[in-house]
Design a protein around this motif. Sequence first.
Motif, PDB file in Angstrom:
ATOM      1  N   TYR A  23       0.844  -1.186   0.000  1.00 14.30           N
ATOM      2  CA  TYR A  23       0.000   0.000   0.000  1.00 14.30           C
ATOM      3  C   TYR A  23       0.889   1.249   0.000  1.00 14.30           C
ATOM      4  N   GLN A  42      -4.063   0.792  -2.773  1.00 14.41           N
ATOM      5  CA  GLN A  42      -3.693  -0.624  -2.798  1.00 14.41           C
ATOM      6  C   GLN A  42      -3.013  -0.886  -4.137  1.00 14.41           C
ATOM      7  N   ALA A  76     -14.639  -8.101  10.172  1.00 12.23           N
ATOM      8  CA  ALA A  76     -14.534  -9.242   9.258  1.00 12.23           C
ATOM      9  C   ALA A  76     -15.805 -10.076   9.237  1.00 12.23           C
ATOM     10  N   VAL A  87     -10.726  -4.879   4.388  1.00 14.05           N
ATOM     11  CA  VAL A  87     -10.001  -5.402   3.229  1.00 14.05           C
ATOM     12  C   VAL A  87      -8.841  -6.298   3.655  1.00 14.05           C
ATOM     13  N   ASP A  88      -8.087  -5.885   4.646  1.00 11.67           N
ATOM     14  CA  ASP A  88      -6.878  -6.608   5.011  1.00 11.67           C
ATOM     15  C   ASP A  88      -6.458  -6.155   6.404  1.00 11.67           C
ATOM     16  N   LYS A  89      -5.566  -6.912   7.043  1.00  6.79           N
ATOM     17  CA  LYS A  89      -4.954  -6.516   8.296  1.00  6.79           C
ATOM     18  C   LYS A  89      -3.580  -7.157   8.376  1.00  6.79           C
ATOM     19  N   GLY A  90      -2.725  -6.605   9.210  1.00  7.32           N
ATOM     20  CA  GLY A  90      -1.393  -7.166   9.354  1.00  7.32           C
ATOM     21  C   GLY A  90      -0.550  -6.319  10.287  1.00  7.32           C
ATOM     22  N   VAL A  99      -6.731  -2.410   7.034  1.00  6.81           N
ATOM     23  CA  VAL A  99      -7.090  -1.823   5.748  1.00  6.81           C
ATOM     24  C   VAL A  99      -8.597  -1.961   5.568  1.00  6.81           C
TER      25      VAL A  99
END
Length: 609
Positions: A23, A42, A76, A87-90, A99
């Motif tokens: 990103y 993204q 989620a 959308v996403d995680k981390g 995200v």
Amino acid sequence: MSSLDATSTAISRTHSPDLVPGYRLESLVGAGGMGEVHKATQLSLNRTVAVKLLNQQLAQDESFVARFQKEAAALATLHHPNIVSIVDKGSNASTYYLVMEFVDGPSLRERMRAPQQDAQETLRVMLQICRAIEYAHGRNVIHRDLKPENILFDVQAGDLPKVTDFGLASFLEDTSTRFALTGTHMAMGTLSYMAPEQRVDAKSADGRADIFALGLILYEMLVGELPAGSFEPPSRRKPKLDSRLDGIIERCLKQQPSERYASVTELIRDLEPLAPHYTTMRPAKLSPMQRVGRAVRKGVRILLQAVATLLVLSALGMWGIRYWHVTQKRVPMTPGDAMTGDLGIPSARESAGRLTIIEGEPRRVTLGDGNDKPSLLVSGRPLSIEDRKLVFPAVGGQSRVGLVRVDVPGMRGDTARLVAQVSAQNNEPRLSETLAQVVLDAPMPDAQVAVMLMANEPSQKRYVALVYSGAGAPIRLEWSLGEKQGTMLGPDSPEGPVELELQVDEEGALIASLGTKGDKRPILEPLQLGPNWQERRFGGAPIPAIGCIEGTCQAEKFSYLVKPLPPKPGGVVQASAPVRVETPRTVAPAPVKRPAPKPAPAPKGKRSK
């Protein structure tokens, strides 16, 4: 997006664009109790998303990391058109990230500050919000922080309202300890929209706490303010409203959860009959004569509108050009950029007041009463002192900004408290300005007054400013301290004058407050400046200041106090000669000493014994 009652955070940081793999961070769009939200791209799909970064200091705290992970888990499980999707995680070496879908539109709070919408549109929006919460409750997730700031409008999706920020969400049936962040007798959420049971024990609050918040939001959307105490029904405040709304809101706002709606579904069932209904019925077919009559009326209406428009434009053309040249299309200015810009060479003034500086003891400067005559440095607009008040009067032309700094040397210390009672009033626009606002869409910016701590040299652009923009506008805290910059929005301002306070405590936390001693309350999250904050953040002892943009600004009851912390036990303190600056006093002359009289000589023939 920030919660006024959330855990305090450090100053927002500027991050490198490639901090999150995959990103590119574009710009900071908001800051909340747990971190920052950035607009980002993204790279794999070349689409715009929102990246939420957990504050780096909080990333070291396991409980806050769990709370951040909990928000991701809550989002989620939810897939609904009125809920912001994940959308996403981390995580990376320095922080955790989440995200989310990017919602390019205003919040409900911003919509509520605009001209009031009709009740039918308000109910249409509220029904969509209720359906989102009904869906979340159906998946055993309660929000627990519903407020206008957490509802965004997706303009590109047809102005669709979407609920976001599930950072305080709770799983209704989750008995695991993985997300058990709420302890017994711990209140979490935003105080103004919190149910009574949630203020006492957030862990025991169920979905009916969200119903209480929905009732508050609906009342505020209809009336324009939050209900307080024994509030008046909305139909009394706004006679055109349907009186059936009174009972619905009253039931949502019951103090006991058992007396409220048992579910959001029941609330929707009562709201739906009052919301607008859209029909798909084909319009009736017009006769030939009806079509001719409609066309004639439409043609006459268009002709009259065109003639009226030409007359107005021709009459206002010269006024608009004159207004453009006089104001040069004035745009709103932030106090920080305005006060640290080029305001010319400052002029020195004196003001009645008190000034006390003693090494190692509290140091204070006050304006209004006293004979010490502290020095003032005035830049930009002229300043007048009227009845113990500092006044920036209304002026014409381009003199938009005024700054007065209290020239006090040596105000060093570990804690500080700056207080002033301020007011800001817009000038009455002239006829040409009023017409130009309508025709050219060039409204005059609102008056703003700021209570500030600044670096001794304004060109260093280091400051903290607490800004008041008149009744109804949110109070703002702005700061620029080197690489650390940011803005926080507080509650809507009351009618002026208001008393503003900036206080730095022993740990270097700056707290912004509103109100007098009897009714003083913090209004924003603490801003963490850290120890030795004067040198680290301002490059030396800052000086207090009052700034004004547009309109007429006044300040009185000005006071600035700085205290050094007492030395720690066992430390060696080098004594220094006290220095005191105060009004000279008349000293009585010392008495003149005279020589003592000599003893008389003894008579002859006799010896003195």
